[in-house]
Write a protein that holds these residues in place. Sequence first.
Motif, mmCIF file in Angstrom:
data_model
loop_
_atom_site.group_PDB
_atom_site.id
_atom_site.type_symbol
_atom_site.label_atom_id
_atom_site.label_comp_id
_atom_site.label_asym_id
_atom_site.label_seq_id
_atom_site.Cartn_x
_atom_site.Cartn_y
_atom_site.Cartn_z
ATOM 1 N N ALA A 14 12.506 43.527 107.957
ATOM 2 C CA ALA A 14 11.467 44.084 107.089
ATOM 3 C C ALA A 14 10.503 44.998 107.839
ATOM 4 N N ARG A 15 10.668 45.137 109.147
ATOM 5 C CA ARG A 15 9.774 45.993 109.928
ATOM 6 C C ARG A 15 9.881 47.451 109.463
ATOM 7 N N PRO A 16 8.747 48.114 109.244
ATOM 8 C CA PRO A 16 8.793 49.508 108.785
ATOM 9 C C PRO A 16 9.370 50.472 109.813
ATOM 10 N N ASP A 17 9.272 50.116 111.089
ATOM 11 C CA ASP A 17 9.767 50.991 112.150
ATOM 12 C C ASP A 17 11.123 50.528 112.688
ATOM 13 N N LEU A 18 11.876 49.803 111.855
ATOM 14 C CA LEU A 18 13.101 49.146 112.300
ATOM 15 C C LEU A 18 14.100 50.113 112.923
ATOM 16 N N ARG A 19 14.341 51.235 112.287
ATOM 17 C CA ARG A 19 15.369 52.160 112.792
ATOM 18 C C ARG A 19 15.007 52.726 114.157
ATOM 19 N N ASN A 20 13.753 52.885 114.404
ATOM 20 C CA ASN A 20 13.340 53.343 115.729
ATOM 21 C C ASN A 20 13.486 52.237 116.768
ATOM 22 N N ASN A 61 21.928 43.463 106.013
ATOM 23 C CA ASN A 61 20.894 44.210 106.736
ATOM 24 C C ASN A 61 21.435 44.926 107.972
#
Length: 211
Positions: free
Chosen positions: A59-65, A91
């Motif tokens: 659920a982290r907003p910066d997950l892809r980074n 996920n």
Amino acid sequence: GWIHDYRRPRNYLEIGVNLGLSFALVRPETRAIGVDPVPNLSQPVAGRIFKETSDVFFARPDLRNIVDAPVELSFIDGLHSFEQTLRDFINVERLAAPTSLIVLHDVHPFRPEVATRDRHRIFWTGDVWKTAAILKQERPDLSLTYVPASPSGMLLVTNLDPVQSSLDDRFAEIVAAWMPRTLPENTAEVVAGFARTANTEAAVCAYLSRF
């Protein structure tokens, strides 16, 4: 270890780190991320460990980074309930490329006592075998290959589709349908319908060469 050595992935994501034994197999050049709410590392490991549940991590907003997506290799060995493992797969696939590889652990419980919903013993697979069966039934587009790795098997999953949403769209329906199902008396039946490769370095690498 064979998979890491053969594929030499640019990055790696492990759900369920525990003692860190599998995480320690990561090659030095691979960017490694581990997720475990209560890791109990038996040795220092390279890479970054997130001490949180996989649901919180994804659920982290910066997950892809954080993971430097697309993730080339993932190992799912977290909470041993089929619905959590299925959610973890959904996920991870979103972060993958079609040629990425996801490895599911504990897909073949060797006897019913280790496949209970709740943990009653040290060795425990939970009902993760259902996750493998669900992928086979619901996602015929995936390439699924069983490896009879002691003691509870692994499933190699590739031909992934990060924009495929059928599992997520029907998650509640799928979980409700599979929740009451019980382990077959002959536990070999749970993996009988999968393609398989021998648990040898040559066989596993020959399989990986196809992708």
